[in-house]
Design a protein around this motif. Sequence first.
Motif, PDB file in Angstrom:
ATOM      1  N   THR A 103      77.737 105.786   7.896  1.00 48.08           N
ATOM      2  CA  THR A 103      77.162 105.215   6.669  1.00 48.08           C
ATOM      3  C   THR A 103      78.037 104.089   6.133  1.00 48.08           C
ATOM      4  OG1 THR A 103      76.146 107.334   6.102  1.00 48.08           O
ATOM      5  CG2 THR A 103      76.411 105.748   4.317  1.00 48.08           C
ATOM      6  N   ARG A 104      79.334 104.275   6.137  1.00 43.77           N
ATOM      7  CA  ARG A 104      80.251 103.252   5.620  1.00 43.77           C
ATOM      8  C   ARG A 104      80.218 102.003   6.505  1.00 43.77           C
ATOM      9  NH1 ARG A 104      85.293 107.331   4.196  1.00 43.77           N
ATOM     10  NH2 ARG A 104      84.383 108.178   2.267  1.00 43.77           N
ATOM     11  N   ILE A 123      77.683 101.040   8.318  1.00 43.97           N
ATOM     12  CA  ILE A 123      76.393 100.370   8.087  1.00 43.97           C
ATOM     13  C   ILE A 123      76.418  99.616   6.765  1.00 43.97           C
ATOM     14  CG2 ILE A 123      73.940 100.792   7.640  1.00 43.97           C
ATOM     15  CD1 ILE A 123      74.103 103.115   9.633  1.00 43.97           C
ATOM     16  N   GLU A 124      77.059 100.211   5.740  1.00 41.70           N
ATOM     17  CA  GLU A 124      77.162  99.523   4.450  1.00 41.70           C
ATOM     18  C   GLU A 124      77.912  98.211   4.588  1.00 41.70           C
ATOM     19  OE1 GLU A 124      79.018 102.378   1.962  1.00 41.70           O
ATOM     20  OE2 GLU A 124      77.127 103.369   1.392  1.00 41.70           O
ATOM     21  N   LEU A 130      78.686 111.339  10.159  1.00 40.41           N
ATOM     22  CA  LEU A 130      77.622 110.632   9.442  1.00 40.41           C
ATOM     23  C   LEU A 130      78.183 109.784   8.308  1.00 40.41           C
ATOM     24  CD1 LEU A 130      74.871 113.423   9.287  1.00 40.41           C
ATOM     25  CD2 LEU A 130      74.841 111.338  10.674  1.00 40.41           C
ATOM     26  N   THR A 131      79.222 110.282   7.652  1.00 43.44           N
ATOM     27  CA  THR A 131      79.858 109.522   6.564  1.00 43.44           C
ATOM     28  C   THR A 131      80.474 108.236   7.093  1.00 43.44           C
ATOM     29  OG1 THR A 131      80.324 111.557   5.344  1.00 43.44           O
ATOM     30  CG2 THR A 131      81.607 109.598   4.751  1.00 43.44           C
ATOM     31  N   ARG A 132      81.160 108.314   8.233  1.00 47.59           N
ATOM     32  CA  ARG A 132      81.761 107.126   8.828  1.00 47.59           C
ATOM     33  C   ARG A 132      80.694 106.109   9.229  1.00 47.59           C
ATOM     34  NH1 ARG A 132      85.383 110.952  10.994  1.00 47.59           N
ATOM     35  NH2 ARG A 132      84.086 111.186  12.865  1.00 47.59           N
ATOM     36  N   THR A 145      75.683  95.496   5.871  1.00 47.32           N
ATOM     37  CA  THR A 145      74.634  94.967   4.977  1.00 47.32           C
ATOM     38  C   THR A 145      75.054  93.655   4.324  1.00 47.32           C
ATOM     39  OG1 THR A 145      75.509  96.311   3.154  1.00 47.32           O
ATOM     40  CG2 THR A 145      73.734  97.270   4.480  1.00 47.32           C
TER      41      THR A 145
END
Length: 412
Positions: free
Chosen positions: A226-227, A229-230, A222-224, A233
Motif C-alpha cells: 500500500t505504501r 502504491i501510494e 499488504l501494508t508495504r 500515485t
Amino acid sequence: MIDLGRNALFDRYLGISRLLAGQLDFNSIIQAVAEEIRHIIPHDHLDVCIKMVHGKYHIAYESGLETAWSRQPPALLSGSPIRTLLAGEVDFLLATDACSDPRFHFEGAFSSPIVELSLRSRVHVPLKAQGDVIGALSCSSRQRDRYDREDVEKARAVADLLAPYFFALRAAEQAKLSAVIETEARAREEGLRLGALKLTEALEAERQRIGMDLHDQTLADLTRLTRRIERLTGKGTIHGDTLVPFCRALQQCMHDLRQIIEEAKPTVLQLFGVAEAIENHLERSVRESGLPVRWRVIDLAGEALVDLDRTVATALFRIVQEAVNNAIRHGQPNTVIVTLSADEGAISLEVSDDGGGLVAHRDLPGRGIDNMKTRARLISARLEMAAHPGGQGTMVKVTLPLRHALKTDAAE
C-alpha cells in the motif's frame, strides 16, 4: 444311579456344604465339590451354567471333561442346549442319549460338545434363588441310559445347596462390575472435561498463532504494498515494468494467505473425506519440505471412513496431520507411509516413518503431541506412539471403535 443309604447321602450333602465354605468364585466351587457330587451322581462331566443378571446371556463353569462351553465368553441364552430349563419352561431335563435327543439339537444350538465328547446320558436341574431360575446344574455320562428320576431328585438336592452360594457370588460380581463401570464413567467424564479444557486452550493458542501470522506476515506485506502504491500515485506516468514487482508481491501474499487458510480449514476433508484429505496433506507437506521423501497412503478401510461423523473425521485428520508434520519436519525420514484400515469393530489410522525415531518426536517444541492425545481422548480413540524395532523411525497409530465414529443416522 448309586444306591446310597439315607445317612450316607446326608453325609455327602453335608460334605458339599463344608466344601462350599470360603470359596470365592464359581470355578473354585465347582472344582471343590465335583468329587463329592460324583459319589452322589456319577459323572464324566459336570457343569454349572449361570445366567447373567439381565437374563439374556449365560456362562458355564465345568469339571471333568473340558469342553468349549467353558472356553466361550458369555453366550446368548437362546443358543443353549438347555434353554427350556434356563427359561423355566421345564422342571428338569433327563436324557438317555443326548447325542440324538432333539431337545438339545436345534437351529443355532451350541450342542457340538455333546456329540464330540459323546455325553449321552444327561441330567439337568435348575438352580433357584428367591423363586427365580439363576442357572442350572448338569451331570453327563458317556454311558447310555445312565440316569433315572431318582438321580433327578439327588441333583435337585445338590442344586439347592449350591444355588444360594452362586446367587451371592453373582450379586457380588455384579456389584463389583457396576462399581468398575461407574468408576470408569466418572474417570471418562473427568478426562473429557480436562480434554475439552486443554483443547480449548490449544484452539485459543492456534487462533492467536493465526492472528500473529496474518499480522506479522500477510498484513505487513499488504501494508508495504500500500505504501509503495501510494508513492506511485504522485507520479504522472506509470510504466508496466514498474508494476511487475507489485504483481509478484501480491502473488506471494496470496500464496502465504492460502497456506494459512489451508492449515486452518481442511476443505479437502469436507469435500472428499478423510482419505483424500490425508493424501492431499501428505503430498503438499512433502512438496513444501523440499526433502526427497517417498510417501504412500495405503487405504484398506474401504467404505468404513465414508460415514464418519464430521467431528470425528476432523479429529482423526488433525491427529494424522500433526503426525505427518512431525515426521517430515523433525524426523527427516526417507519414507512416510499412512495406512488406513478397518475391521468389524474399529478403524485405525497409522503414520509410519523411518526418520529420527521417537526421541525426535518427544522433544518437539509446542503442544502438538498433547493436542493429538487430547483429540483422541475426546472422540474415545486410543492413541499409540512407539519406536520401530531397532529404533529406526516412529509409528503413530490412532484406533477408534466404530460405535463412536459413525454419524447418528448412519449408526441407526
